[in-house]
Design an enzyme around this catalytic site. Structure first.
Site, short mmCIF file in Angstrom:
data_model
loop_
_atom_site.label_atom_id
_atom_site.label_comp_id
_atom_site.label_asym_id
_atom_site.label_seq_id
_atom_site.Cartn_x
_atom_site.Cartn_y
_atom_site.Cartn_z
N PRO A 174 14.92 47.71 25.86
CA PRO A 174 14.35 48.09 27.24
C PRO A 174 14.75 49.25 28.11
CG PRO A 174 15.82 46.15 27.31
CD PRO A 174 15.69 46.53 25.93
N ASP B 111 9.78 58.56 22.19
CA ASP B 111 8.82 58.33 23.29
C ASP B 111 9.45 58.34 24.66
OD1 ASP B 111 6.70 57.56 21.72
OD2 ASP B 111 7.12 55.49 21.95
N LYS C 150 4.57 60.15 26.49
CA LYS C 150 3.38 60.19 27.16
C LYS C 150 3.55 60.24 28.75
CE LYS C 150 0.84 57.91 23.69
NZ LYS C 150 1.16 56.67 22.77
N GLY D 76 11.46 49.18 23.80
CA GLY D 76 11.37 48.01 23.39
C GLY D 76 11.34 47.47 22.13
N ASP D 77 10.28 46.83 21.76
CA ASP D 77 9.93 46.46 20.27
C ASP D 77 8.84 47.33 19.83
OD1 ASP D 77 10.56 44.24 18.07
OD2 ASP D 77 8.29 44.64 18.31
N THR E 121 12.10 43.49 23.26
CA THR E 121 11.25 43.74 24.37
C THR E 121 11.43 43.93 25.40
OG1 THR E 121 8.81 43.53 24.66
CG2 THR E 121 10.18 41.72 24.05
N MET F 88 2.12 47.69 31.11
CA MET F 88 1.49 48.73 31.37
C MET F 88 0.04 48.46 32.42
SD MET F 88 0.57 50.15 27.61
CE MET F 88 0.03 48.69 26.78
N1 SAH Z 1 7.23 48.46 23.08
C1 SAH Z 1 7.45 48.29 24.41
C2 SAH Z 1 6.25 48.32 25.27
C3 SAH Z 1 5.54 49.65 25.27
S1 SAH Z 1 4.26 49.63 26.29
C4 SAH Z 1 8.41 47.00 24.60
O1 SAH Z 1 8.47 46.12 23.76
O2 SAH Z 1 8.92 46.73 25.76
C5 SAH Z 1 4.90 50.40 27.79
C6 SAH Z 1 5.04 49.27 28.91
O3 SAH Z 1 6.05 48.70 28.85
C7 SAH Z 1 5.30 50.02 30.29
O4 SAH Z 1 3.96 50.61 30.72
C8 SAH Z 1 5.86 48.89 31.08
O5 SAH Z 1 4.61 47.91 31.53
C9 SAH Z 1 6.68 48.35 29.77
N2 SAH Z 1 8.22 48.67 29.99
C10 SAH Z 1 8.88 49.21 29.18
N3 SAH Z 1 9.96 49.67 29.28
C11 SAH Z 1 10.17 49.01 30.65
C12 SAH Z 1 11.31 49.23 31.49
N4 SAH Z 1 12.48 49.48 31.20
N5 SAH Z 1 11.05 48.80 32.76
C13 SAH Z 1 9.81 48.13 33.16
N6 SAH Z 1 8.80 48.16 32.23
C14 SAH Z 1 9.05 48.66 30.99
#
Ligand code: SAH
Length: 499
Positions: A12, A35, A57, A89-90, A118, A170
């Site tokens: 995260p 990313d 992005k 995340g994942d 995640t 998102m």
């Molecule tokens: N694969 C990622 C998610 C990707 S989609 C996962 O597993 O976490 C991207 C979205 O993830 C962002 O728009 C937000 O909603 C969330 N996100 C990812 N990292 C974050 C963080 N550190 N704090 C808050 N939201 C996060």
């Protein structure tokens, strides 16, 4: 021949939340395609030769089309490279990892996946919110909030009926519509809700409320993307489980300019207390490959009375050179070994060598004090260190003995990512070299900006160097030790040093 692509989850945000396997792959990668939400600190672990390709992005910019990203992966792998696709995340949680895997499969390119923590689960944990709890949530649901205009694919009736925890990713721009839909389809308006921005990073912020109040609160606090939206009674446990936001250095972002290569103990301590550290400029070691010089030194080793090791890296490279030449520690028998710095002494020990003399710092005066008793006219001493150390020491120690220099490596400042000074709460200078390194990579404008920042100094020598640059020292550590600098940071944050 084709290489391989590994879809790697970066966790995260907090660098420590990377898996061991992910770290191994980052260290081996030929190319890293990453990313926007990936913590840049993770990229520092790559090899110097590793290429970086940013495909982030930006929310307000035109994104790189997914097809193009997939093409990059295919093209890079076809050049027989180990390609790491590093995703926040994942990789399979709204990361489009599945699509990338399908494309690689169609192209016949081998790939594997390293799952990550995640943000939907780990990010919320950092805000003190468990996604399930025996008393109030027996399921959790991770939902995309990225709803296309006019074609809402979500079945709100079913979602509102679920009594588990709802987690929207998102979804920040859609927050009002998410809350309105849930209420309209039957979820109790007073259901607890929270939004967590930049979860697990030092800039994490959390706002809590219920389905009727959360939107206004988020707008008032000006909270934006990336954000996690969570709906359910588990939010109420935050008061008891909120370990991260209660850490003493939480929300403190410290700029730590490196003085030397290798691990930074101070950085690790700041992170352990909940702060975030940016090491800038970083320092990379570039090994010098003057085999002829090394061989000449090794051939005449018995003539030396003493070897002065200026750093731990010098010890490693010297011993490696010795082994490569078919020799070992026995070639050092009878030679006095002087270590500059505790880490250098420890490194010698790792190789089964005891330092005869430990000099606390790389200062000519201190070295002279410690060694002069052993030095006579004609004493042959070898100086092993970086290019800069050996040149400086040979110059400063002058005729105290007969010195020969063995430069083993060069320190290169790492500055490929520009630094935004406005985001730091303080700059910690751990030595004069750290001051010089930072100033050497900042523009005149950025240097001027330093004047309005809190500059913390480890001790009088470093403070002198800061002032020589026309800057003011905000606070100086009581004892010239990293722990003492850490104590200053804690005092600034209104905390005391934990015992
Ligand atoms: N694969 C990622 C998610 C990707 S989609 C996962 O597993 O976490 C991207 C979205 O993830 C962002 O728009 C937000 O909603 C969330 N996100 C990812 N990292 C974050 C963080 N550190 N704090 C808050 N939201 C996060």
């Amino acid at each position: 021949m084709s290489g391989k692509v590994v879809l790697v989850g970066a966790g995260p945000g907090e660098a420590g939340l990377l898996t061991v396997k992910a770290l191994e792959f980052i260290r081996q990668a030929d190319v890293i395609v990453y990313d926007r939400l990936v913590n840049p600190a993770l990229l520092k672990e790559r090899r110097p030769e590793c290429e970086l390709i940013y495909v982030g992005k930006e929310p307000s910019h035109h994104p790189i089309p997914q097809a193009e990203i997939e093409q990059i992966l295919v093209n890079q792998a076809r050049q027989n490279k180990l390609v790491i696709r590093l995703k926040s995340g994942d990789p399979y949680v709204f990361g489009r990892g599945g699509e990338e895997g399908e494309t690689l499969h169609a192209a016949g390119i081998p790939f594997e996946v390293v799952p990550g923590v995640t943000s939907a689960i780990g990010g919320l944990a950092y805000a003190g919110i468990p996604v399930t709890h025996r008393d109030c949530a027996s399921s959790f649901h991770v939902i995309t909030g990225h709803l296309k205009e006019g074609s809402d694919p979500l079945d709100w009736t079913s979602l509102a009926r679920l009594d588990g925890t709802l987690i929207f990713l998102m979804g920040m721009t859609q927050l009002p519509s998410i809350c309105a839909n849930l209420i309209q389809h039957g979820r109790r308006p007073d259901t607890a809700a929270a939004v967590v921005e930049w979860a697990s990073r030092s800039r994490q912020r959390t706002v809590t409320g219920d389905l009727t109040t959360i939107c206004a609160k988020v707008a008032e606090a000006n909270i934006g993307a990336p954000g996690l939206i969570v709906v359910g009674d588990v939010v109420k446990l935050r008061d008891k489980l909120n370990f991260f936001e209660k850490a003493p250095l939480f929300r403190k972002h410290i700029l730590l300019p490196r003085a030397r290569a290798g691990r930074s103990e101070l950085a690790a301590q700041i992170t352990a207390l909940g702060g975030e550290v940016t090491l800038y400029p970083g320092i990379r070691i570039e090994k010098l490959t003057d085999r002829a010089l090394m061989n000449a030194v090794l051939a005449s080793l018995p003539e030396y009375e003493e070897i002065v090791f200026a750093s731990a890296e010098a010890v490693t490279l010297f011993i490696e050179g010795l082994l490569e030449a078919g020799k070992d520690n026995r070639a050092l028998s009878g030679i006095r070994l002087t270590a500059i710095g505790k880490l250098t002494k420890e490194k010698l020990r790792e190789y089964g060598l005891a330092a005869d003399i430990l000099v606390s710092r790389r200062s000519a005066d201190i070295i002279r004090q410690a060694c002069a008793g052993n030095w006579r006219q004609g004493t042959k001493a070898l100086l092993a260190g970086s290019e800069k150390h050996t040149a400086q020491l040979a110059d400063e120690l002058g005729g105290a003995a007969e010195f020969a220099s063995l430069p083993l490596y060069r320190e290169v400042l790492e500055t490929e990512r520009p630094v935004d000074l406005s985001k730091f709460d303080a700059v910690c200078f751990s030595s004069s070299a750290s001051v010089e390194h930072l100033l050497s990579v900042l523009s005149a404008e950025e240097q001027a900006r330093l004047r309005s920042m809190k500059l913390l100094s480890i001790g009088p020598m470093t403070s002198r160097t800061i002032r020589k640059q026309g800057l003011e020292v905000y606070r100086e550590a009581k004892a010239a030790q990293p722990e003492s600098l850490l104590a200053v940071l804690l005092e600034e944050a209104g905390e005391v040093m934990p015992s």
